[in-house]
Design a protein around this motif. Structure first.
Motif, short mmCIF file in Angstrom:
data_model
loop_
_atom_site.label_atom_id
_atom_site.label_comp_id
_atom_site.label_asym_id
_atom_site.label_seq_id
_atom_site.Cartn_x
_atom_site.Cartn_y
_atom_site.Cartn_z
N ASP A 29 0.87 -1.18 0.00
CA ASP A 29 0.00 0.00 0.00
C ASP A 29 0.90 1.22 0.00
O ASP A 29 1.82 1.32 0.81
N LEU A 30 0.63 2.13 -0.91
CA LEU A 30 1.44 3.35 -0.96
C LEU A 30 0.66 4.43 -1.69
O LEU A 30 0.10 4.19 -2.75
N THR A 31 0.65 5.61 -1.09
CA THR A 31 0.00 6.74 -1.76
C THR A 31 1.01 7.86 -1.91
O THR A 31 1.69 8.22 -0.94
N VAL A 32 1.15 8.37 -3.13
CA VAL A 32 2.10 9.44 -3.39
C VAL A 32 1.34 10.62 -3.98
O VAL A 32 0.61 10.46 -4.97
N ASN A 255 9.23 -5.46 15.84
CA ASN A 255 8.00 -4.68 16.07
C ASN A 255 6.99 -4.80 14.94
O ASN A 255 5.98 -4.13 14.93
N LYS A 256 7.37 -5.64 13.98
CA LYS A 256 6.61 -5.70 12.73
C LYS A 256 5.11 -5.77 12.95
O LYS A 256 4.35 -4.97 12.39
N GLN A 257 4.72 -6.68 13.80
CA GLN A 257 3.29 -6.91 13.99
C GLN A 257 2.54 -5.62 14.29
O GLN A 257 1.59 -5.26 13.63
N GLN A 258 3.03 -4.89 15.30
CA GLN A 258 2.26 -3.72 15.70
C GLN A 258 2.37 -2.54 14.73
O GLN A 258 1.46 -1.75 14.63
N ASP A 259 3.51 -2.47 14.01
CA ASP A 259 3.70 -1.31 13.15
C ASP A 259 3.17 -1.48 11.72
O ASP A 259 2.95 -0.51 11.03
N ALA A 260 3.06 -2.75 11.35
CA ALA A 260 2.64 -2.99 9.96
C ALA A 260 1.32 -2.29 9.69
O ALA A 260 0.45 -2.20 10.54
N GLY A 261 1.19 -1.81 8.50
CA GLY A 261 -0.07 -1.18 8.14
C GLY A 261 -0.08 0.32 8.34
O GLY A 261 -0.94 1.01 7.83
N VAL A 262 0.92 0.86 9.04
CA VAL A 262 1.01 2.31 9.18
C VAL A 262 1.30 2.91 7.81
O VAL A 262 2.17 2.43 7.10
N SER A 263 0.57 3.89 7.46
CA SER A 263 0.86 4.48 6.15
C SER A 263 0.70 5.98 6.18
O SER A 263 0.12 6.53 7.10
N ALA A 264 1.25 6.59 5.17
CA ALA A 264 1.21 8.05 5.11
C ALA A 264 -0.23 8.50 4.94
O ALA A 264 -0.57 9.25 4.14
#
Ligand SMILES: Nc1ncnc2c1ncn2[C@@H]1O[C@H](COP(=O)(O)OP(=O)(O)OP(=O)(O)O)[C@@H](O)[C@H]1O
Ligand SMILES: [Mg+2]
Lengths: 264, 478
Positions: A29-32, A255-264
């Motif tokens: 997932d990425l938004t630019v 920390n992958k589990q908790q941080d995954a999905g964070v996006s701009a």
């Protein structure tokens, strides 16, 4: 620069892609948005180049899921040449050599193709020569690169400069620079970074794939993403790159589990 | 292979059609009687009949060569008709009298020849199924003393010249196919440039094979006397057939002191279909004798057609300071096979030769370069430069290089360079990432690759060749 309410140029959702049956991208997932500079970092083999090539439409990869919107168009429906003409540019990590084809001829054809697409004037060989020489000055490239075959026998750094020269000629909407900094000496890095900075503006956007903070000292990103095993597992501001420089990538995995999905 | 590219290659042959002109065909088979029949039909002098019979005798003692790197079913030489000609109606005084059907054929081939002749100043000696039916610009050439006509005509109008030179460069028993040709050739071109004359225009012949099952045995003889020069163009195409057609031509060039002969070919015969069915078997003997001092023989060929090509245009550099050149592009696709190259035989002092060979191999095709450079003990200070490059498109094709170098004089310099490259998916992707489609990309890469050869071709031919190559290879990449 991050601009309030600026239009979205690229929107990637849940992108999955494989090569020869092996899944490499596992939901990106990425938004630019217009005006922004994004850096993508990550370990070797994490999928950064794959992502770049899938965006550009490399025929070896099969997209197995997700969507890519580019300026409102469904990018996945377009063949690679139309993606390029629509304003998507990829500076290759390993630019390929094309023996027998003069660089100037290649550059002019690429330039004129894009100009035609935009309904703008095409240049004849003489006009183009003047035009391209100006652009080359920006990157401090010697004019004899025009007469040589495309990338043939170019040093690693010269190839990278030739890529940015093409970016300068084609004035893309979105540039993906895949490790343009690797192989450049310190002086060249400054020249190339300077060139890129002059090409970025509020109406276009850039994705930098890099391993080094060094490049980001010159081209300051608005967002830094960490890619791991085919996913973007963390996103932060420019300070994230500094943190990666000192701490490496291990802590992210933890920390992958908790941080995954964070996006701009 | 990507689908786009694949579809591009597999364009059907544009020139696949048969013109319906009443033919006069000899019964199948080869024997002395048939040779006598050919000679009688053509009302030939006795010496030519004995030339043919001598060749036939040689041929009977020879066996078909097997050393070349091509594979095909055995040819049944008794299953071929050795003579076919459009029924003679009356003598043609101008192009207007040429069978309209025939003209339409040329139209379809994209050779509007009257226009072409007028516009481009090219004299076209049209060979249609072994017999010349029309010759243009003969008048203009005659003014400067140039003879340009069919060889059967020359046999009657200039027998002394034909007799003097025929078979002097390629002897009747030179090789299996040359012997066969010498026995049964039906027609071809004859060209004589007298002393000191620079031919004012390119001379051009369009060859065309038209009768199914009839072998085609052309014979061409070009002589440039002292200080003369000529540029000769040979272009050919053939209709679509399923049975293979044998073609065994012989071309002889003779350059006297300070003379210059440039012979260019664009060959686009039917290559068989995408499965390898049909197509022309092209076994050609082409040889030039640089007989005089400072003479020059230059071969340029763009070989794109035929199911099988077996062809080695060669130069015998006998005169001191004479020059031999061979520039070749050979393209094979689908199931085509080509074994081609050259021989440069250095005999005179300070003789020089240049070989530039570009092989482009696509599909399931197979291409070999075979080149001989021989420096005789007498060839003091001889020099040769050879460059052989192969380009592979896809991974089902094969390219091979067989250079033979024999140096018998220590003062000679022989240089050989070779390379192999590939048009890969990543190259095409690079182009497409810059907005350039596959078709244009392939054409750009190929033209870059063939540049050194194309620039040797006369302008019009170069343009045609460029298009032909793109057409042949479109879609074969990916
Ligand atoms: N043809 C293939 N078959 C199987 N795996 C492949 C193939 N091509 C690439 N890969 C794998 O895909 C993964 C991602 O490669 P990619 O080039 O995208 O990594 P990257 O993040 O750009 O690495 P680097 O930092 O080294 O440039 C790697 O593990 C690579 O080995
Ligand atoms: Mg990479």
């Amino acid at each position: 620069m991050i601009i309030e309410n600026s239009p979205t140029i690229l929107s990637v959702q849940g992108l999955r892609a494989s090569i020869n049956g092996t899944e490499i991208l596992k939901g990106i997932d990425l938004t630019v948005k217009s005006g922004e500079i994004h850096a993508i970092m990550g370990l070797n083999g994490s999928g950064k180049s794959t992502f770049s090539k899938v965006l550009a439409g490399h025929p070896s990869y099969e997209v197995t899921g997700g969507t890519i919107q580019f300026e409102g168009k469904n990018l996945l429906e377009l063949p690679p040449e139309e993606r390029a003409r629509a304003g998507l540019f990829l500076a290759f990590q390993y630019p390929i050599e094309i023996p027998g084809v003069a660089n100037t001829q290649f550059l002019r054809l690429a330039y004129n193709t894009v100009q035609a697409q935009r309904g703008k004037e095409e240049l004849d060989p003489l006009e183009f020569d003047d035009f391209v020489r100006e652009k080359m000055k920006l990157l401090e490239m010697k004019p004899d690169f025009l007469d040589r075959s495309v990338n043939e026998g170019f040093s690693g750094g010269e190839k990278k400069r030739n890529e940015i020269l093409q970016m300068a000629l084609l004035e893309p909407k979105l540039s993906v620079l895949d490790e343009t900094d690797s192989g450049l000496d310190i002086d060249a890095l400054k020249i190339v970074a300077n060139g890129v900075n002059r090409l970025t503006n509020k109406d276009n956007a850039t994705i930098l794939v890099t391993h080094y903070q060094r490049l980001l000292d010159y081209i300051v990103p608005d967002f830094v993403h960490v890619m791991q095993a085919g996913r973007i597992v963390m996103t932060g501001g420019k300070e994230l790159a500094l943190e990666l420089e000192t701490r490496g990538y291990d802590w992210i995995t933890a920390n992958k589990q908790q941080d995954a999905g964070v996006s701009a | 292979m990507s689908a786009v590219l694949q579809s591009l290659v597999n364009q059907p042959y544009k020139h696949g059609f048969v013109t319906d002109i009443e033919s006069d065909i000899a019964p199948k088979g080869l024997n002395e009687d048939i040779i006598r029949l050919i000679s009688a039909k053509k009302d030939e002098p006795e010496w030519l009949l004995s030339f043919r019979l001598k060749a036939y005798e040689k041929w009977l003692t020879m066996t078909e060569p097997e050393w070349q790197n091509v594979h095909y079913p055995k040819i049944d030489f008794q299953d071929i008709s050795y003579y076919s000609a459009p029924k003679p109606k009356k003598k043609l005084a101008s192009m207007d009298e040429v069978d309209p059907e025939l003209l339409r054929t040329f139209e379809k081939l994209g050779v509007p020849m009257h226009e072409r002749a007028a516009l481009a100043g090219v004299a076209v000696d049209v060979i249609f199924d072994s017999v010349s039916v029309a010759t243009t610009y003969k008048q203009k050439l005659a003014e400067v003393g140039i003879i340009f006509c069919s060889i059967s005509e020359a046999v009657h109008t200039h027998p002394e010249l034909v007799q003097k030179y025929l078979g002097t460069v390629v002897p009747v028993g030179d090789n299996y196919f040359a012997a066969l040709n010498s026995a049964v050739f039906t027609d071809g071109s004859f060209c004589f440039i007298p002393k000191g004359v620079k031919c004012p225009m390119d001379l051009s012949t369009y060859f065309r094979i038209n009768t199914e099952g009839s072998g085609q045995f052309e014979r061409t003889l070009i002589i440039a006397e002292e200080g003369a020069s000529v540029s000769y163009l040979e272009g050919c195409t053939a209709p679509r057939f399923d049975t293979n057609q044998l073609h065994a031509a012989v071309v002889e060039l003779i350059a006297l002191d300070n003379a210059d002969i440039k012979y260019s070919t664009v060959q686009n015969w039917y290559a068989g279909d995408e499965k390898g069915v049909g197509g022309i078997y092209n076994f050609v003997t082409k040889r030039g004798l640089a007989k005089g001092v400072n003479s020059r023989i230059s071969w340029t060929q763009v070989e794109t057609g035929s199911a099988i090509t077996w062809k080695y245009p060669s130069c015998i550099l006998r005169g001191d300071n004479s020059v031999g050149e061979f520039y070749s592009v050979a393209v094979t696709n689908n199931y085509q096979q080509a074994d081609t190259g050259t021989k440069m035989i250095h005999i005179g002092k300070n003789t020089r030769s240049t070989i530039v060979s570009k092989g482009i191999t696509a599909g399931h095709s197979n291409s070999s370069y075979r080149g001989l450079v021989r420096i005789a003990p007498t060839a003091e200070g001889a020099r040769n430069y050879s460059q052989c490059d192969s380009m592979l498109i896809g991974d089902q094709c094969g390219a091979h290089t067989f250079p033979y170098i024999q140096v018998h004089n220590n003062s000679a310099t022989v240089e050989h360079e070779a390379s192999t490259s590939k048009i890969g998916e990543d190259q095409l992707f690079y182009f497409s990432q810059r907005g350039i489609g596959a078709e244009e990309a392939v054409s750009m890469i190929i033209n870059g690759f063939c540049k050194d050869v194309f620039q040797q071709l006369p302008m019009e031919f170069a343009v045609e060749a460029t298009k032909l190559l793109s057409f042949k290879l479109e879609g074969s990449v990916g």
